[in-house]
Design a protein around this motif. Structure first.
Motif, mmCIF file in Angstrom:
data_model
loop_
_atom_site.group_PDB
_atom_site.id
_atom_site.type_symbol
_atom_site.label_atom_id
_atom_site.label_comp_id
_atom_site.label_asym_id
_atom_site.label_seq_id
_atom_site.Cartn_x
_atom_site.Cartn_y
_atom_site.Cartn_z
ATOM 1 N N ALA A 86 0.619 -1.106 -0.190
ATOM 2 C CA ALA A 86 -0.006 -0.072 -0.115
ATOM 3 C C ALA A 86 0.840 1.444 -0.016
ATOM 4 O O ALA A 86 0.527 2.317 -0.775
ATOM 5 N N MET A 87 1.898 1.382 0.816
ATOM 6 C CA MET A 87 2.918 2.584 0.680
ATOM 7 C C MET A 87 3.690 2.435 -0.552
ATOM 8 O O MET A 87 3.839 3.465 -1.005
ATOM 9 N N GLU A 88 4.005 1.231 -0.912
ATOM 10 C CA GLU A 88 4.624 1.401 -2.266
ATOM 11 C C GLU A 88 3.912 2.066 -3.763
ATOM 12 O O GLU A 88 4.467 2.669 -4.347
ATOM 13 N N SER A 89 2.491 1.769 -3.473
ATOM 14 C CA SER A 89 1.774 2.391 -4.592
ATOM 15 C C SER A 89 1.224 3.739 -4.286
ATOM 16 O O SER A 89 0.219 4.237 -4.925
ATOM 17 N N ALA A 90 1.736 4.410 -3.071
ATOM 18 C CA ALA A 90 1.216 5.649 -2.612
ATOM 19 C C ALA A 90 -0.227 5.813 -2.122
ATOM 20 O O ALA A 90 -0.854 6.532 -2.107
ATOM 21 N N GLN A 91 -0.753 4.474 -1.731
ATOM 22 C CA GLN A 91 -2.173 4.396 -1.349
ATOM 23 C C GLN A 91 -2.224 4.645 -0.021
ATOM 24 O O GLN A 91 -3.123 5.154 0.803
ATOM 25 N N THR A 92 -1.111 4.606 0.908
ATOM 26 C CA THR A 92 -0.690 5.128 2.169
ATOM 27 C C THR A 92 0.567 5.933 2.211
ATOM 28 O O THR A 92 1.297 5.835 1.390
ATOM 29 N N HIS A 93 0.536 6.845 3.405
ATOM 30 C CA HIS A 93 1.593 7.884 3.315
ATOM 31 C C HIS A 93 2.585 7.456 4.576
ATOM 32 O O HIS A 93 3.563 8.025 4.604
ATOM 33 N N VAL A 94 1.942 7.286 5.735
ATOM 34 C CA VAL A 94 2.651 7.055 6.891
ATOM 35 C C VAL A 94 2.370 5.660 7.407
ATOM 36 O O VAL A 94 1.070 5.171 7.274
ATOM 37 N N ALA A 95 3.081 5.174 8.166
ATOM 38 C CA ALA A 95 3.062 3.704 8.740
ATOM 39 C C ALA A 95 3.701 3.605 10.013
ATOM 40 O O ALA A 95 4.732 4.106 10.442
#
Length: 334
Positions: A86-95
């Motif tokens: 999800a972060m790789e595809s910029a669907q999420t921004h912080v984790a």
């Protein structure tokens, strides 16, 4: 609170589009690659979704939104692979990531560490554990004797404490291959493995000291049925990872929020400390990607063991070179 079910379309909509750049003269100014999303999507690992983790995290996310001036919404995933993708595809921004998936996010998903976790005792590390049913009589020697006598629960493939640490510190040094050692091997999250051990479905499983705290707090009857027979050396605690291509001013607001959260004195600081206590934290400490180097060593060691087992000399040579470079870096650090 109702369960959140973010579809792929909704998540994509949450990722920011690149801003338009005004033209100057005959040529357009170069576009910036910085992400400036209308709302931030925050990844959280939770097997039970919002119903389990939401009440613990939501107060912190609300405070974060107020501090940075951007709405913050959670994205709950049942395993780290989903969250890294999800972060790789910029669907999420912080984790919120444990160490190994944080490395995956850095290497694959434009991730960058901005802070690491500190527990209520002031430690920024935790330990992997091996658990059995209380009163079962199963010892560590019994487990390491193999013989396909036990059903074993290992962690998520990307889990630092559930898979990487027990392989690095317990099994690899003894040339134990779980698939050859145990009657069955099941991969699941810590909570599922703990319930499996308590119910007798599993004879032994991996867990960690943080999961032990939450079991005692949320499921004391389950915790009472479990005992630890092995603990690992300290492992770097979880960290907060952001996409490195977030707009710099926004990234610094996020960093500043975490480093200042729950610090100081007064009514507001006390309220924030209570939020942190619910997560079993006491603070967020300044950190960068280098704090993960001990875990990178563990990853390189695991790759070396796997390459040797497969007879892949090229992969073994590459993994050994990575391992030696990381060890050399550690030796020259003050």
């Amino acid at each position: 609170m109702s369960r959140i079910a973010l579809s792929r379309r909704a998540l994509l909509a949450a990722g920011a589009a690149l801003p338009l750049v005004a033209c100057g003269g005959e040529q357009a100014a170069p576009a910036t690659d910085a992400l400036s999303p209308a709302e931030l999507i925050f990844s959280i690992l939770s097997a039970e979704g919002q119903a389990s983790a939401g009440p613990l995290w939501q107060p912190l996310l609300d405070d974060m939104a107020a501090a940075i001036g951007v709405p913050v919404k959670p994205f709950f995933g049942s395993n780290y692979t989903i969250l890294v993708q999800a972060m790789e595809s910029a669907q999420t921004h912080v984790a919120w990531f444990s160490a190994k998936p944080a490395i995956e996010a850095i290497d694959r998903a434009k991730g960058e560490v901005v802070a690491r976790i500190v527990d209520p005792e002031g430690r920024d590390s935790y330990q992997s554990t091996l658990i059995v049913k209380a009163g079962s009589g199963i010892t560590l020697d019994d487990v390491l004797a193999c013989g396909k006598r036990h059903d074993f629960g290992i962690g998520d493939a990307q889990s630092t404490s559930g898979t990487l640490a027990p392989m690095t510190f317990l099994f690899n040094p003894r040339s134990v291959v779980p698939a050859d050692c145990f009657r069955t091997v099941r991969s699941a999250n810590h909570q599922a493995n703990a319930f499996g051990v308590a119910s007798g479905v599993l004879d032994v499983a991996t867990s960690n000291t943080v999961n032990t705290v939450f079991l005692k707090r949320q499921n004391p009857q389950i915790a009472a049925q479990i005992e630890e027979i092995w603990t690992s050396p300290p492992i770097p605690e979880s960290g907060i990872v952001v996409r490195e291509d977030l707009e710099p001013a926004l990234k610094e607001k996020i960093r500043g929020f975490f480093l200042g959260y729950g610090q100081g004195t007064g009514t507001e600081a006390d309220r924030q400390k209570a939020v942190l206590a619910g997560l079993n934290y006491s603070a967020f400490r300044a950190a960068d990607d280098s704090y993960l180097d001990p875990v990178r060593e563990m990853v390189a060691d695991q790759k070396l063991q796997e390459a040797r087992a497969k007879g892949d000399q090229a992969a073994a040579t590459a993994a050994e070179a990575d391992l030696n470079a990381l060890r050399a870096k550690r030796e020259v650090q003050p």
